[in-house]
Design an enzyme around this catalytic site. Structure first.
Site, PDB file in Angstrom:
ATOM      1  N   GLU A   1      -8.779  -3.573   5.535  1.00 32.33           N
ATOM      2  CA  GLU A   1      -7.675  -3.666   6.494  1.00 32.33           C
ATOM      3  C   GLU A   1      -8.196  -3.765   7.915  1.00 32.33           C
ATOM      4  O   GLU A   1      -7.727  -4.580   8.715  1.00 32.33           O
ATOM      5  CB  GLU A   1      -6.752  -2.454   6.346  1.00 32.33           C
ATOM      6  CG  GLU A   1      -5.562  -2.482   7.297  1.00 32.33           C
ATOM      7  CD  GLU A   1      -4.572  -1.376   7.020  1.00 32.33           C
ATOM      8  OE1 GLU A   1      -3.443  -1.469   7.516  1.00 32.33           O
ATOM      9  OE2 GLU A   1      -4.928  -0.409   6.326  1.00 32.33           O
TER      10      GLU A   1
ATOM     11  N   SER B   1       0.408   6.351   3.188  1.00 37.42           N
ATOM     12  CA  SER B   1       0.902   7.387   4.100  1.00 37.42           C
ATOM     13  C   SER B   1       2.052   8.182   3.506  1.00 37.42           C
ATOM     14  O   SER B   1       2.844   7.675   2.702  1.00 37.42           O
ATOM     15  CB  SER B   1       1.356   6.749   5.416  1.00 37.42           C
ATOM     16  OG  SER B   1       0.271   6.189   6.105  1.00 37.42           O
TER      17      SER B   1
ATOM     18  N   SER C   1       4.846  -1.171   4.315  1.00 39.86           N
ATOM     19  CA  SER C   1       5.296  -2.520   4.678  1.00 39.86           C
ATOM     20  C   SER C   1       5.533  -3.356   3.425  1.00 39.86           C
ATOM     21  O   SER C   1       4.679  -3.417   2.543  1.00 39.86           O
ATOM     22  CB  SER C   1       4.245  -3.213   5.549  1.00 39.86           C
ATOM     23  OG  SER C   1       4.015  -2.494   6.733  1.00 39.86           O
TER      24      SER C   1
ATOM     25  N   GLN D   1       0.843  -1.193   0.000  1.00 37.94           N
ATOM     26  CA  GLN D   1       0.000   0.000   0.000  1.00 37.94           C
ATOM     27  C   GLN D   1       0.879   1.244   0.000  1.00 37.94           C
ATOM     28  O   GLN D   1       1.711   1.421   0.896  1.00 37.94           O
ATOM     29  CB  GLN D   1      -0.893   0.028   1.237  1.00 37.94           C
ATOM     30  CG  GLN D   1      -1.935  -1.065   1.287  1.00 37.94           C
ATOM     31  CD  GLN D   1      -2.626  -1.093   2.633  1.00 37.94           C
ATOM     32  OE1 GLN D   1      -2.090  -1.601   3.608  1.00 37.94           O
ATOM     33  NE2 GLN D   1      -3.819  -0.547   2.704  1.00 37.94           N
TER      34      GLN D   1
ATOM     35  N   SER E   1      -5.737   5.840  12.817  1.00 42.11           N
ATOM     36  CA  SER E   1      -5.576   5.957  14.256  1.00 42.11           C
ATOM     37  C   SER E   1      -6.876   5.631  14.991  1.00 42.11           C
ATOM     38  O   SER E   1      -7.961   5.565  14.408  1.00 42.11           O
ATOM     39  CB  SER E   1      -5.134   7.378  14.619  1.00 42.11           C
ATOM     40  OG  SER E   1      -6.180   8.299  14.351  1.00 42.11           O
TER      41      SER E   1
END
Length: 408
Positions: free
Chosen positions: A261, A146, A178, A143, A382
């Site tokens: 996710e 961010s 990741s 992905q 978050s």
């Protein structure tokens, strides 16, 4: 598009027995025996070791796919076996009992996040190119979400894409990605209309990670691992056929992916310390006889069971092709709370044994859990973002007042 071999739709019990027989004969011989005292959340592996783990997982996924077990609940036109979710659950249960290969997050991202997103939003041309590769282990995806200035506020991404004929030229920087160093594809969220409102000017793409202009730099974590990366995109040319959804619909696409996710956030058995490991720790420290300890262990076990029930219900809805709703956010919040409860209980059981490694198994190793658990409070959005989603989409509360839009 090549389809997987079809497995006969027998009754569920017969199918499960056939799966167990196939696993007994064809399961990988090189099992990875997990350290019973490993309670880490993020791994601490060098690049060569991580690549070797992925190689074994790719080979095993290919073997399953070739036998019709790689995408059991997916439609046949997308390379799946076209069977109900209950059949996929039966195989997963049999596989968990028979196979103990080391897990890797990149496989979860590929199979559970990116592949369903492509299924919902990809063009026919893109689906023909990436399926069944996303199912058979030959194509892995990360992905590209961010950015240094856009973490939880993902709609504030600054990476740009400019249309040039039948292609888009992408430039910008992504971070905390990741598995980017091993992935063949990256699902990217970029800004294509700087003049539009923040959420409206975004578009999603599937980017080949071997494209000219893509540079991956690994990030050293405090745990010692390097699973996260920075990804720099410098005038990367991507065909319009690799676009996910319509131009300007990137936020819609990304919300679906993040929903997948969150739906999978609590589907991580053996990651970050289990109920059984805590019971064993309580026995070794002589604390199992304490009523407070038993009560806290019971709460943890109840949370695990509730998460499994909720996960199965949501998987059935997802396999129809529908994007997840707010339930994924609720389960993600519950799982993060469970991780924190595990950390708190381990800390109370071990005390000063967490501070210095004295060589006693199953003591200082819990330090890795306590270091890693806080990371899931921001992974996939978050805690504050999750609560907003639950409030707005599930409870029907008014949206949080928007802040004045910053200049992009």
């Amino acid at each position: 598009m090549t389809s997987a071999p079809q497995v006969d739709k027998q009754d569920l019990a017969t199918y499960a027995e056939a799966a167990r027989t196939w696993l007994a004969v064809n399961g990988p011989e090189d099992h990875a025996v997990r350290d019973p005292h490993d309670v880490s959340i993020f791994h601490n592996l060098d690049t060569d070791t991580e690549r070797a783990i992925l190689g074994k997982l790719r080979a095993w996924q290919k073997a399953k796919f070739d036998a019709g077990y790689g995408a059991i609940a997916w439609p046949t036109e997308l390379g799946g076996a076209g069977l109900p979710t209950s059949y996929a659950d039966a195989f997963k249960s049999a596989e968990a009992a028979a196979v103990s290969l080391t897990r890797h997050e990149l496989f979860s991202v590929t199979l559970n996040l990116v592949a369903p997103t492509v299924r919902l939003f990809g063009s026919q041309e893109l689906k023909e190119e990436v399926f069944p590769g996303l199912h058979d282990g030959s194509q892995l995806a990360c992905q590209l979400f961010s950015e240094p200035s856009a973490g939880s506020d993902l709609a504030a991404v600054r990476t740009r894409a400019v249309r040039e004929g039948d292609s888009w030229i992408i430039s910008g920087q992504k971070v905390w990605t990741s598995g980017a160093q091993f992935a063949e594809w990256g699902q990217a969220l970029v800004r294509t209309d700087p003049s539009a409102a923040k959420h409206a000017g975004l578009t999603a793409f599937l980017v080949p990670m071997n494209s000219p202009g893509v540079e991956v730099r690994q990030i050293k974590q405090m745990s010692g691992g390097t699973s996260f990366n920075e990804v720099f995109l410098t005038e990367v040319r991507v065909p319009d056929s690799y676009r996910l959804g319509e131009p300007g619909e990137g936020w819609k696409v990304t919300r679906a992916t993040l929903g997948f996710e969150r739906a999978n956030a609590s589907n991580k058995k053996g990651v970050g310390g289990s109920f059984d490991q805590l019971v064993e720790l309580a026995i070794r420290t002589g604390a199992l006889g304490h009523r407070d300890i038993r009560t806290r262990l019971a709460e943890l076990r109840a949370r695990e069971i509730a998460a499994e029930v909720s996960l199965h219900r949501e998987q059935r809805a997802r396999d129809t092709g529908a994007p997840p709703g707010a339930s994924g956010s609720m389960r993600k919040l519950q799982w993060v709370r469970k991780l924190n409860l595990v950390s708190e209980l381990a800390r109370d059981l071990l005390g000063s044994a967490l501070i210095v490694d004295r060589g006693e198994p199953g003591t200082f190793s819990w330090n890795a859990h306590i270091l890693g658990a806080p990371g899931y409070r921001i992974a996939g959005g978050s805690d504050q973002i999750q609560r907003n989603i639950v409030a707005e989409r599930h409870l029907g509360l008014p949206a949080e007042p928007a802040r004045p839009q910053e200049s992009m």
